[in-house]
Design a protein around this motif. Sequence first.
Motif, short mmCIF file in Angstrom:
data_model
loop_
_atom_site.label_atom_id
_atom_site.label_comp_id
_atom_site.label_asym_id
_atom_site.label_seq_id
_atom_site.Cartn_x
_atom_site.Cartn_y
_atom_site.Cartn_z
N MET A 71 -1.85 -70.42 5.95
CA MET A 71 -0.79 -71.31 5.49
C MET A 71 -1.42 -72.59 4.95
SD MET A 71 2.59 -72.48 7.58
CE MET A 71 1.66 -73.14 8.94
N ASP A 72 -1.01 -73.05 3.77
CA ASP A 72 -1.60 -74.24 3.17
C ASP A 72 -0.50 -75.15 2.66
OD1 ASP A 72 -0.68 -73.20 0.79
OD2 ASP A 72 -2.61 -72.38 0.20
N GLY A 73 -0.92 -76.16 1.86
CA GLY A 73 0.02 -77.15 1.38
C GLY A 73 1.07 -76.60 0.44
N HIS A 74 0.89 -75.35 -0.05
CA HIS A 74 1.88 -74.76 -0.96
C HIS A 74 3.01 -74.08 -0.21
CE1 HIS A 74 -0.51 -75.51 -4.58
NE2 HIS A 74 -1.55 -75.20 -3.85
N ASP A 75 2.88 -73.94 1.11
CA ASP A 75 3.93 -73.32 1.91
C ASP A 75 5.21 -74.14 1.77
OD1 ASP A 75 5.28 -71.87 3.95
OD2 ASP A 75 4.79 -73.52 5.32
N THR A 76 6.31 -73.47 1.61
CA THR A 76 7.58 -74.15 1.35
C THR A 76 8.45 -74.29 2.59
OG1 THR A 76 8.56 -72.04 0.69
CG2 THR A 76 7.64 -73.42 -1.06
N GLY A 77 7.91 -74.04 3.77
CA GLY A 77 8.67 -74.28 4.98
C GLY A 77 9.16 -73.02 5.66
N LEU A 78 8.52 -71.89 5.40
CA LEU A 78 8.91 -70.67 6.09
C LEU A 78 8.75 -70.84 7.60
CD1 LEU A 78 9.70 -67.67 6.04
CD2 LEU A 78 7.27 -67.12 5.74
N PHE A 79 7.68 -71.53 7.99
CA PHE A 79 7.43 -71.79 9.41
C PHE A 79 7.68 -73.27 9.69
CE2 PHE A 79 4.63 -68.34 8.06
CZ PHE A 79 5.06 -67.32 8.92
N PRO A 80 8.65 -73.59 10.52
CA PRO A 80 8.92 -75.01 10.82
C PRO A 80 7.72 -75.65 11.51
CG PRO A 80 10.17 -73.58 12.30
CD PRO A 80 9.57 -72.70 11.25
N ARG A 81 7.46 -76.87 11.12
CA ARG A 81 6.36 -77.60 11.72
C ARG A 81 6.88 -78.48 12.85
NH1 ARG A 81 3.45 -81.11 7.92
NH2 ARG A 81 5.53 -81.68 7.23
N GLU A 82 6.17 -78.50 13.95
CA GLU A 82 6.59 -79.26 15.11
C GLU A 82 5.58 -80.35 15.43
OE1 GLU A 82 7.21 -76.52 18.27
OE2 GLU A 82 8.92 -75.52 17.30
N ARG A 83 6.06 -81.41 16.07
CA ARG A 83 5.17 -82.48 16.48
C ARG A 83 4.13 -81.93 17.45
NH1 ARG A 83 7.95 -87.18 18.46
NH2 ARG A 83 6.12 -87.70 19.69
N ALA A 84 2.95 -82.53 17.43
CA ALA A 84 1.88 -82.02 18.28
C ALA A 84 1.00 -83.17 18.74
CB ALA A 84 1.03 -81.00 17.53
N GLU A 85 0.59 -83.12 20.01
CA GLU A 85 -0.41 -84.05 20.51
C GLU A 85 -1.77 -83.43 20.22
OE1 GLU A 85 -0.89 -86.91 24.30
OE2 GLU A 85 -1.02 -84.76 24.79
N VAL A 86 -2.48 -83.99 19.25
CA VAL A 86 -3.76 -83.44 18.80
C VAL A 86 -4.87 -83.78 19.78
CG1 VAL A 86 -5.43 -83.51 16.91
CG2 VAL A 86 -2.98 -83.53 16.41
N ALA A 87 -4.78 -84.95 20.39
CA ALA A 87 -5.71 -85.41 21.42
C ALA A 87 -4.94 -86.41 22.27
CB ALA A 87 -6.95 -86.05 20.78
N PRO A 88 -5.46 -86.80 23.45
CA PRO A 88 -4.73 -87.78 24.26
C PRO A 88 -4.47 -89.07 23.49
CG PRO A 88 -6.48 -86.76 25.54
CD PRO A 88 -6.67 -86.29 24.13
N GLY A 89 -3.20 -89.40 23.31
CA GLY A 89 -2.83 -90.59 22.57
C GLY A 89 -2.77 -90.42 21.07
N ALA A 90 -2.99 -89.22 20.56
CA ALA A 90 -2.98 -88.95 19.12
C ALA A 90 -1.89 -87.92 18.82
CB ALA A 90 -4.33 -88.44 18.64
N VAL A 91 -0.88 -88.31 18.07
CA VAL A 91 0.30 -87.46 17.87
C VAL A 91 0.61 -87.33 16.39
CG1 VAL A 91 2.78 -87.22 18.31
CG2 VAL A 91 1.26 -88.04 20.13
N HIS A 92 0.86 -86.11 15.95
CA HIS A 92 1.28 -85.80 14.59
C HIS A 92 2.78 -85.50 14.59
CE1 HIS A 92 1.41 -82.57 11.20
NE2 HIS A 92 1.73 -83.74 10.72
N VAL A 93 3.53 -86.25 13.78
CA VAL A 93 4.97 -86.03 13.65
C VAL A 93 5.26 -85.62 12.21
CG1 VAL A 93 7.27 -86.99 13.99
CG2 VAL A 93 5.36 -87.84 15.38
N PRO A 94 5.49 -84.34 11.94
CA PRO A 94 5.77 -83.90 10.57
C PRO A 94 7.10 -84.45 10.05
CG PRO A 94 5.15 -82.04 11.97
CD PRO A 94 5.42 -83.20 12.87
N ASP A 95 7.15 -84.69 8.75
CA ASP A 95 8.40 -85.05 8.05
C ASP A 95 9.08 -86.26 8.67
OD1 ASP A 95 8.10 -82.74 6.36
OD2 ASP A 95 8.86 -81.52 8.01
N TRP A 96 8.32 -87.24 9.11
CA TRP A 96 8.91 -88.42 9.75
C TRP A 96 9.64 -89.29 8.75
CZ3 TRP A 96 7.97 -93.88 10.15
CH2 TRP A 96 8.58 -94.49 11.26
N LEU A 97 9.09 -89.37 7.54
CA LEU A 97 9.72 -90.17 6.48
C LEU A 97 10.68 -89.31 5.67
CD1 LEU A 97 6.57 -92.05 5.11
CD2 LEU A 97 8.43 -93.09 6.43
#
Length: 224
Positions: free
Chosen positions: A1-27
Amino acid sequence: MDGHDTGLFPRERAEVAPGAVHVPDWLTPERQSALLAAARDWARPPAGLRTVRTPGGGTMTARQVCLGLHWYPYGYARTAVDGDGAPVKPFPAWLDRLGRAAVTDALGPWAVAAEPYDIALINFYDGDARMGMHRDSDERSTAPVVSLSLGDTCVFRFGNPVTRTRPYTDVELRSGDLFVFGGASRLAFHGVPRVHPGTAPPALGLAGRLNITMRVGGLPLTAL
């Protein structure tokens, strides 16, 4: 899956490391467009978009403009000391509010610093630009760093506070994504090894990637 994916798989927030969090589609798309318009104003001279030169004589492939204080390798100044020498553009109050909301949503209200966000580094990546592994260590404050992505998808490599090498995690950041890192990960090495050209939302009208990072400097202005 790469940047061309159109959203077949929903992306969820993830804690990548302690204190480091990725929030997809926040804006939202509307907020992305507003931020892009602001960034285009900030990029105009004076103290506009510049190529950053390292002490060893090299250049960074991502170009940069600063707000609040001007970052140069490796410190801060009130003026664009490695550019046109003009006073740095002010850090707007609405951007501080956005940064605080980002930290609240990603880490919780307990992680929001007492001091306002007062420094922003805006990096522009074209298709060939990269960013080597580095730490955001020129600030005195330990407040979390807030990172917002606009435009093309990139691979964001998030590592550890000890070494530029493994262990690290590669995260796909798309337009509108939020990444916050603080606490045990505040001084983690991180970089951008790859940008995927042509993956920006067409409606945004941006060719390339903009990354807006906000920091709390905690710096005594008398020393600048």
